[in-house]
Design a protein around this motif. Sequence first.
Motif, mmCIF file in Angstrom:
data_model
loop_
_atom_site.group_PDB
_atom_site.id
_atom_site.type_symbol
_atom_site.label_atom_id
_atom_site.label_comp_id
_atom_site.label_asym_id
_atom_site.label_seq_id
_atom_site.Cartn_x
_atom_site.Cartn_y
_atom_site.Cartn_z
ATOM 1 N N ARG A 110 0.833 -1.205 0.000
ATOM 2 C CA ARG A 110 0.000 0.000 0.000
ATOM 3 C C ARG A 110 0.864 1.251 0.000
ATOM 4 O O ARG A 110 0.566 2.230 -0.689
ATOM 5 C CB ARG A 110 -0.950 -0.002 1.205
ATOM 6 N N MET A 111 1.953 1.216 0.779
ATOM 7 C CA MET A 111 2.859 2.372 0.800
ATOM 8 C C MET A 111 3.514 2.571 -0.563
ATOM 9 O O MET A 111 3.686 3.709 -1.008
ATOM 10 C CB MET A 111 3.925 2.198 1.885
ATOM 11 N N ARG B 22 1.682 7.053 -6.473
ATOM 12 C CA ARG B 22 0.636 8.045 -6.706
ATOM 13 C C ARG B 22 1.160 9.448 -6.396
ATOM 14 O O ARG B 22 0.919 10.396 -7.148
ATOM 15 C CB ARG B 22 -0.585 7.716 -5.843
ATOM 16 N N LEU B 23 1.894 9.584 -5.296
ATOM 17 C CA LEU B 23 2.455 10.880 -4.928
ATOM 18 C C LEU B 23 3.502 11.354 -5.938
ATOM 19 O O LEU B 23 3.574 12.543 -6.252
ATOM 20 C CB LEU B 23 3.067 10.814 -3.522
ATOM 21 N N ALA C 274 4.728 15.163 -10.202
ATOM 22 C CA ALA C 274 5.105 15.474 -11.586
ATOM 23 C C ALA C 274 4.029 16.322 -12.261
ATOM 24 O O ALA C 274 4.333 17.285 -12.974
ATOM 25 C CB ALA C 274 5.334 14.183 -12.367
ATOM 26 N N ARG C 275 2.766 15.971 -12.025
ATOM 27 C CA ARG C 275 1.663 16.741 -12.614
ATOM 28 C C ARG C 275 1.671 18.177 -12.082
ATOM 29 O O ARG C 275 1.541 19.137 -12.852
ATOM 30 C CB ARG C 275 0.320 16.063 -12.298
ATOM 31 N N LEU C 276 1.850 18.318 -10.777
ATOM 32 C CA LEU C 276 1.872 19.650 -10.183
ATOM 33 C C LEU C 276 3.087 20.463 -10.660
ATOM 34 O O LEU C 276 2.972 21.668 -10.874
ATOM 35 C CB LEU C 276 1.876 19.549 -8.654
ATOM 36 N N ALA C 277 4.209 19.804 -10.838
ATOM 37 C CA ALA C 277 5.400 20.503 -11.341
ATOM 38 C C ALA C 277 5.152 21.013 -12.760
ATOM 39 O O ALA C 277 5.541 22.146 -13.095
ATOM 40 C CB ALA C 277 6.612 19.566 -11.316
ATOM 41 N N THR C 278 4.483 20.210 -13.572
ATOM 42 C CA THR C 278 4.151 20.638 -14.937
ATOM 43 C C THR C 278 3.201 21.830 -14.904
ATOM 44 O O THR C 278 3.393 22.813 -15.630
ATOM 45 C CB THR C 278 3.519 19.468 -15.718
ATOM 46 N N GLU C 279 2.183 21.750 -14.049
ATOM 47 C CA GLU C 279 1.244 22.867 -13.916
ATOM 48 C C GLU C 279 1.959 24.126 -13.433
ATOM 49 O O GLU C 279 1.681 25.227 -13.913
ATOM 50 C CB GLU C 279 0.114 22.511 -12.949
ATOM 51 N N LEU C 280 2.868 23.967 -12.491
ATOM 52 C CA LEU C 280 3.620 25.113 -11.975
ATOM 53 C C LEU C 280 4.474 25.739 -13.079
ATOM 54 O O LEU C 280 4.520 26.970 -13.210
ATOM 55 C CB LEU C 280 4.507 24.684 -10.800
#
Length: 95
Positions: free
Chosen positions: A40-41, A47-48, A53-59
């Motif tokens: 699970r970890m 997932r994190l 990566a998605r947030l870095a692209t958006e930023l």
Amino acid sequence: MSDTELQDGLTAASARFDRALARLDQSVQELGTRMRQHNRMEVDTQRLVHERARLATELDKSAARAKRLDDSAHDVSRRLVEAMETVRSVLAKAE
């Protein structure tokens, strides 16, 4: 060694064997639990990583957009100053 002593020894050995099996069973169950928690970890970590990566692209996109807006604002400000200087020049000549 008498039959009674032999029987007592076998009973004691059987009891020790039963306890050892119970401890082994408990250890296997605990290992299974730890493995499920670890899995699970791992899933949560992946997932994190993807979310990061998605947030870095958006930023990066937002930063690029902010830079374009800042450049545009600077250009508009420069043009306004030029327009005001032109108006002042025309008014000065008209006087």
